[in-house]
Scaffold this motif. Structure first.
Motif, mmCIF file in Angstrom:
data_model
loop_
_atom_site.group_PDB
_atom_site.id
_atom_site.type_symbol
_atom_site.label_atom_id
_atom_site.label_comp_id
_atom_site.label_asym_id
_atom_site.label_seq_id
_atom_site.Cartn_x
_atom_site.Cartn_y
_atom_site.Cartn_z
ATOM 1 N N LEU A 32 -0.240 -5.292 11.816
ATOM 2 C CA LEU A 32 -0.738 -5.593 13.161
ATOM 3 C C LEU A 32 -1.876 -6.613 13.134
ATOM 4 O O LEU A 32 -2.022 -7.408 14.071
ATOM 5 N N GLU A 35 0.028 -9.810 12.977
ATOM 6 C CA GLU A 35 0.825 -10.108 14.170
ATOM 7 C C GLU A 35 -0.019 -10.282 15.428
ATOM 8 O O GLU A 35 0.306 -11.107 16.293
ATOM 9 N N GLN A 36 -1.098 -9.504 15.555
ATOM 10 C CA GLN A 36 -1.849 -9.481 16.813
ATOM 11 C C GLN A 36 -3.293 -9.960 16.685
ATOM 12 O O GLN A 36 -3.930 -10.268 17.687
ATOM 13 N N GLY A 37 -3.800 -10.016 15.452
ATOM 14 C CA GLY A 37 -5.205 -10.364 15.274
ATOM 15 C C GLY A 37 -6.079 -9.138 15.429
ATOM 16 O O GLY A 37 -5.646 -8.095 15.939
ATOM 17 N N THR A 39 -8.826 -8.584 17.302
ATOM 18 C CA THR A 39 -9.269 -8.237 18.654
ATOM 19 C C THR A 39 -8.205 -7.458 19.408
ATOM 20 O O THR A 39 -8.490 -6.450 20.063
ATOM 21 N N ARG A 40 -6.942 -7.890 19.317
ATOM 22 C CA ARG A 40 -5.872 -7.233 20.069
ATOM 23 C C ARG A 40 -5.306 -6.007 19.374
ATOM 24 O O ARG A 40 -4.643 -5.184 20.006
ATOM 25 N N MET A 41 -5.536 -5.880 18.077
ATOM 26 C CA MET A 41 -5.062 -4.687 17.380
ATOM 27 C C MET A 41 -5.826 -3.461 17.873
ATOM 28 O O MET A 41 -7.047 -3.481 17.966
ATOM 29 N N THR A 42 -5.099 -2.413 18.212
ATOM 30 C CA THR A 42 -5.737 -1.176 18.675
ATOM 31 C C THR A 42 -5.388 -0.025 17.732
ATOM 32 O O THR A 42 -4.359 -0.052 17.057
ATOM 33 N N ALA A 45 -2.085 1.490 18.677
ATOM 34 C CA ALA A 45 -0.920 0.765 18.174
ATOM 35 C C ALA A 45 -0.703 1.057 16.689
ATOM 36 O O ALA A 45 0.436 1.217 16.239
ATOM 37 N N THR A 113 -6.765 -14.719 11.280
ATOM 38 C CA THR A 113 -7.498 -13.605 11.892
ATOM 39 C C THR A 113 -8.893 -13.481 11.306
ATOM 40 O O THR A 113 -9.885 -13.335 12.031
#
Length: 199
Positions: A32, A35-37, A39-42, A45, A113
């Motif tokens: 993740l 794929e999302q970086g 900041t956007r990784m939670t 998730a 990232t």
């Protein structure tokens, strides 16, 4: 509600520690991150991707930054190909493993990232350097130094500069859309090392 982890997964202090779950969490976080970086990784998730609860993640990692840092530590090339004594073959094998690892783990995206987070979470870039960059660079420099000793490099060649050049070819080729698979490592090494003369 998630089931309690088995006694066999507990640390001596009684803290739940199941290696299988931890590996799944770290693998999901690494994917993740790419794929999302950051900041956007939670954590939600990561929990979904790993097949665990968010509470299970919090048992091991207090913050998202701590989880990301632990995931980056798994990039250490502990499975790098063993040296054979054939310095050219060893350099090719190391570069091939380097390329395959970056492709498999989304390493280029991970670099993006870490660079993007440098101002806010500088430890991510520091850990990426420590666990993904420096070990391979040190191994490559050692091989290049041996190649110079064996006469396959000019005696005034600088192994540090050559290590940067060889590893940097991957990023340049990736950005240019050139193939970095199959014979990439052999093509990259060919202009650098002097072919061994046949008897």
């Amino acid at each position: 509600m998630e089931k309690t982890e088995t006694e066999g997964c507990r640390s001596p202090a009684g803290r739940p520690r199941c290696a299988g779950k931890e590996s799944a969490i770290l693998a999901a976080a690494l994917t993740l991150l790419a794929e999302q970086g950051f900041t956007r990784m939670t954590l939600d998730a990561v929990a979904r991707a790993a097949g665990v609860s968010k509470a299970t993640i919090h048992l091991r990692f207090k913050t998202k930054a701590e989880l990301a840092a632990a995931a980056l530590k798994t990039l250490h090339p502990c499975s790098a190909p063993p040296e054979t004594g054939d310095v050219r073959a060893d350099i090719v094998a190391l570069l091939a493993d380097f390329s395959a690892t970056l492709i498999r783990t989304g390493g280029v995206a991970l670099i993006g990232t870490c660079l993007a987070e440098e101002a806010h979470t500088p430890e991510l870039l520091a850990l990426f350097r420590e666990h993904a960059v420096q070990p391979r660079r040190a191994a490559l420099r050692r091989l290049l130094d041996r190649a110079r000793t064996q006469g396959e490099l000019a005696c005034d060649a600088d192994p540090d500069t050559l290590a940067s050049a060889l590893l940097g070819v991957f990023y340049a080729d990736h950005l240019a859309g050139r193939s970095t698979g199959r014979d990439w490592a052999e093509r990259t090494v060919a202009p650098v090392l002097t072919p061994t003369s046949s008897a």
